[in-house]
Design a protein around this motif. Structure first.
Motif, PDB file in Angstrom:
ATOM      1  N   ASN A  49       0.771  -1.232  -0.215  1.00 49.55           N
ATOM      2  CA  ASN A  49      -0.035   0.083   0.223  1.00 49.55           C
ATOM      3  C   ASN A  49       0.866   1.245   0.012  1.00 49.55           C
ATOM      4  N   LYS A  50       1.910   1.368  -0.683  1.00 46.98           N
ATOM      5  CA  LYS A  50       2.754   2.338  -0.749  1.00 46.98           C
ATOM      6  C   LYS A  50       2.533   3.054  -2.264  1.00 46.98           C
ATOM      7  N   ASN A  51       3.081   4.402  -2.261  1.00 46.38           N
ATOM      8  CA  ASN A  51       2.971   5.015  -3.439  1.00 46.38           C
ATOM      9  C   ASN A  51       4.500   5.143  -4.237  1.00 46.38           C
ATOM     10  N   ILE A  52       4.664   4.657  -5.233  1.00 48.93           N
ATOM     11  CA  ILE A  52       6.143   4.238  -5.736  1.00 48.93           C
ATOM     12  C   ILE A  52       6.451   4.994  -6.920  1.00 48.93           C
ATOM     13  N   LEU A  53       7.624   5.501  -7.215  1.00 52.86           N
ATOM     14  CA  LEU A  53       7.868   6.097  -8.503  1.00 52.86           C
ATOM     15  C   LEU A  53       9.012   5.263  -9.110  1.00 52.86           C
ATOM     16  N   ASN A  54       9.065   4.884 -10.172  1.00 52.81           N
ATOM     17  CA  ASN A  54       9.995   4.477 -11.057  1.00 52.81           C
ATOM     18  C   ASN A  54      10.831   5.537 -12.051  1.00 52.81           C
ATOM     19  N   VAL A  55      12.098   5.887 -11.834  1.00 56.00           N
ATOM     20  CA  VAL A  55      12.544   6.991 -12.743  1.00 56.00           C
ATOM     21  C   VAL A  55      13.365   6.189 -13.767  1.00 56.00           C
ATOM     22  N   HIS A  85       0.749   0.954  -5.419  1.00 52.20           N
ATOM     23  CA  HIS A  85       0.581   2.120  -6.693  1.00 52.20           C
ATOM     24  C   HIS A  85       1.851   2.306  -7.315  1.00 52.20           C
ATOM     25  N   VAL A  86       2.310   2.080  -8.453  1.00 51.17           N
ATOM     26  CA  VAL A  86       3.523   2.255  -9.068  1.00 51.17           C
ATOM     27  C   VAL A  86       3.464   3.314 -10.383  1.00 51.17           C
ATOM     28  N   LEU A  87       4.027   4.432 -10.362  1.00 51.57           N
ATOM     29  CA  LEU A  87       4.292   5.298 -11.630  1.00 51.57           C
ATOM     30  C   LEU A  87       5.471   4.869 -12.264  1.00 51.57           C
ATOM     31  N   ASN A 122       7.309  15.639  -1.859  1.00 51.53           N
ATOM     32  CA  ASN A 122       6.869  14.844  -0.692  1.00 51.53           C
ATOM     33  C   ASN A 122       5.730  13.823  -1.276  1.00 51.53           C
ATOM     34  N   GLN A 123       5.614  13.209  -2.428  1.00 49.92           N
ATOM     35  CA  GLN A 123       4.738  12.509  -2.742  1.00 49.92           C
ATOM     36  C   GLN A 123       4.831  11.023  -2.822  1.00 49.92           C
ATOM     37  N   PHE A 124       6.028  10.487  -2.814  1.00 42.99           N
ATOM     38  CA  PHE A 124       6.114   8.970  -2.903  1.00 42.99           C
ATOM     39  C   PHE A 124       6.902   8.584  -1.659  1.00 42.99           C
ATOM     40  N   ASP A 125       6.567   7.594  -1.543  1.00 41.05           N
ATOM     41  CA  ASP A 125       6.770   6.598  -0.272  1.00 41.05           C
ATOM     42  C   ASP A 125       8.510   5.780  -0.769  1.00 41.05           C
ATOM     43  N   LEU A 126       8.660   5.495  -2.036  1.00 41.54           N
ATOM     44  CA  LEU A 126       9.638   5.124  -2.514  1.00 41.54           C
ATOM     45  C   LEU A 126       9.823   5.425  -3.991  1.00 41.54           C
ATOM     46  N   THR A 127      11.083   6.017  -4.102  1.00 37.00           N
ATOM     47  CA  THR A 127      11.652   6.450  -5.279  1.00 37.00           C
ATOM     48  C   THR A 127      12.730   5.941  -5.852  1.00 37.00           C
ATOM     49  N   TYR A 128      12.758   4.939  -7.104  1.00 41.82           N
ATOM     50  CA  TYR A 128      14.002   4.223  -7.308  1.00 41.82           C
ATOM     51  C   TYR A 128      14.506   4.434  -8.995  1.00 41.82           C
ATOM     52  N   SER A 129      15.795   4.405  -9.041  1.00 45.23           N
ATOM     53  CA  SER A 129      16.250   4.556 -10.492  1.00 45.23           C
ATOM     54  C   SER A 129      17.322   3.787 -10.451  1.00 45.23           C
ATOM     55  N   ILE A 130      17.295   2.713 -11.341  1.00 46.48           N
ATOM     56  CA  ILE A 130      18.440   1.579 -11.587  1.00 46.48           C
ATOM     57  C   ILE A 130      19.310   1.723 -12.641  1.00 46.48           C
ATOM     58  N   SER A 131      20.567   1.835 -12.616  1.00 47.26           N
ATOM     59  CA  SER A 131      21.496   2.018 -13.603  1.00 47.26           C
ATOM     60  C   SER A 131      20.960   3.261 -14.702  1.00 47.26           C
ATOM     61  N   ILE A 169      14.965  13.088  -4.478  1.00 50.11           N
ATOM     62  CA  ILE A 169      14.777  13.241  -2.898  1.00 50.11           C
ATOM     63  C   ILE A 169      13.576  14.585  -2.976  1.00 50.11           C
ATOM     64  N   ARG A 170      13.268  15.428  -3.794  1.00 49.62           N
ATOM     65  CA  ARG A 170      12.322  16.463  -3.793  1.00 49.62           C
ATOM     66  C   ARG A 170      10.843  15.792  -3.586  1.00 49.62           C
ATOM     67  N   VAL A 171      10.691  14.787  -4.589  1.00 48.65           N
ATOM     68  CA  VAL A 171       9.423  14.233  -4.702  1.00 48.65           C
ATOM     69  C   VAL A 171       9.317  13.017  -3.734  1.00 48.65           C
ATOM     70  N   THR A 172      10.018  12.687  -2.913  1.00 48.65           N
ATOM     71  CA  THR A 172       9.909  11.523  -1.979  1.00 48.65           C
ATOM     72  C   THR A 172       9.638  12.258  -0.327  1.00 48.65           C
ATOM     73  N   LYS A 173       8.768  11.482   0.163  1.00 48.13           N
ATOM     74  CA  LYS A 173       8.189  12.004   1.344  1.00 48.13           C
ATOM     75  C   LYS A 173       9.372  11.798   2.318  1.00 48.13           C
ATOM     76  N   LYS A 174       9.084  12.827   3.654  1.00 47.24           N
ATOM     77  CA  LYS A 174      10.246  12.751   4.538  1.00 47.24           C
ATOM     78  C   LYS A 174      10.229  11.482   5.119  1.00 47.24           C
ATOM     79  N   GLY A 175      11.019  10.736   5.438  1.00 45.65           N
ATOM     80  CA  GLY A 175      11.218   9.335   5.913  1.00 45.65           C
ATOM     81  C   GLY A 175      10.826   8.265   4.849  1.00 45.65           C
ATOM     82  N   GLY A 176      10.771   8.725   3.646  1.00 42.08           N
ATOM     83  CA  GLY A 176      10.770   7.704   2.521  1.00 42.08           C
ATOM     84  C   GLY A 176      11.828   7.087   2.166  1.00 42.08           C
ATOM     85  N   LEU A 177      12.111   6.491   1.332  1.00 42.67           N
ATOM     86  CA  LEU A 177      13.173   5.700   0.657  1.00 42.67           C
ATOM     87  C   LEU A 177      13.577   5.986  -0.667  1.00 42.67           C
ATOM     88  N   ILE A 178      14.859   6.278  -0.816  1.00 41.25           N
ATOM     89  CA  ILE A 178      15.188   6.334  -2.237  1.00 41.25           C
ATOM     90  C   ILE A 178      16.526   5.265  -2.663  1.00 41.25           C
TER      91      ILE A 178
END
Length: 204
Positions: free
Chosen positions: A58-64, A79-81, A114-123, A140-149
């Motif tokens: 039940n997290k809000n996740i961003l894939n960059v 939910h994944v964008l 501060n929109q996403f719980d997890l933001t990730y970017s692989i390679s 960092i900007r779009v990730t919630k405080k206490g979220g994960l990158i």
């Protein structure tokens, strides 16, 4: 190398029953080295592997701009964008209720702070000429405080820039009839990258 590493990972988890991510990576490394020490061939190939254990229900996740496999896995419970600068990438994504695609420039994401719980970017950052720090700042900007990158990039003993003949991604920097492909970061440049961003959000 990928097959050897995959087999070592399976053995580590199933045969040796190791559960902690750090210990799994240590054992996989030992098994891979052991395998190639038995070989007479010179191995110049390599691969990236990283593990972490986090609750992603039940997290809000961003894939960059990353490969899409994790997006499908994460979308089972969250939910994944997933995004990419190339609009044509959408045809490779099978969207569903929890997985959507949007065309985005990693250097200037359109999302609010501060929109996403997890933001990730692989390679990804290694392919951005000069401005890779801007991508991490945006993450960092779009990730919630206490979220994960989560970010991954190639590291070696020696810093290197790779230039190629063809623009395979379509948005790469061109100079002197060559196309920038990627950075291989060394320990010094890696430390510089991480020092810029350790005061905001937890970076894996």
């Amino acid at each position: 190398v990928s097959v050897v590493c995959s087999n070592a990972l399976n053995r580590t988890v199933k045969e040796f029953s190791i559960k902690e991510p750090g210990k799994i990576l240590d054992k996989v490394r030992d098994l891979v080295i052991e395998t190639f020490e038995k070989s007479e061939s010179e191995v110049k190939d390599g691969m990236d592997i990283s593990l972490c254990a986090i609750d992603l229900k039940n997290k809000n996740i961003l894939n960059v701009s990353s490969p899409y496999v994790l997006s499908y896995l994460f979308s089972r419970n969250s939910h994944v964008l997933t995004t990419d600068i190339n609009e044509m990438e959408k045809k490779f994504i099978y969207e569903n209720a929890n997985l959507k695609f949007r065309t985005e420039n990693a250097l200037s994401l359109s999302f609010v702070d501060n929109q996403f719980d997890l933001t990730y970017s692989i390679s990804v950052i290694e392919h951005i000429y000069n401005d890779y720090s801007r991508e991490i700042s945006e993450m960092i900007r779009v990730t919630k405080k206490g979220g994960l990158i989560y970010i991954s990039f190639p590291i070696s003993k020696e810093y290197r820039e790779d230039w190629i003949e063809q623009n395979i991604y379509g948005h790469q920097h061109e100079q002197d009839q060559k196309v920038f492909f990627q950075y291989i970061f060394d320990e010094k440049t890696t430390a510089e990258i991480m020092r810029n961003f350790t005061n905001s959000t937890e970076i894996i």
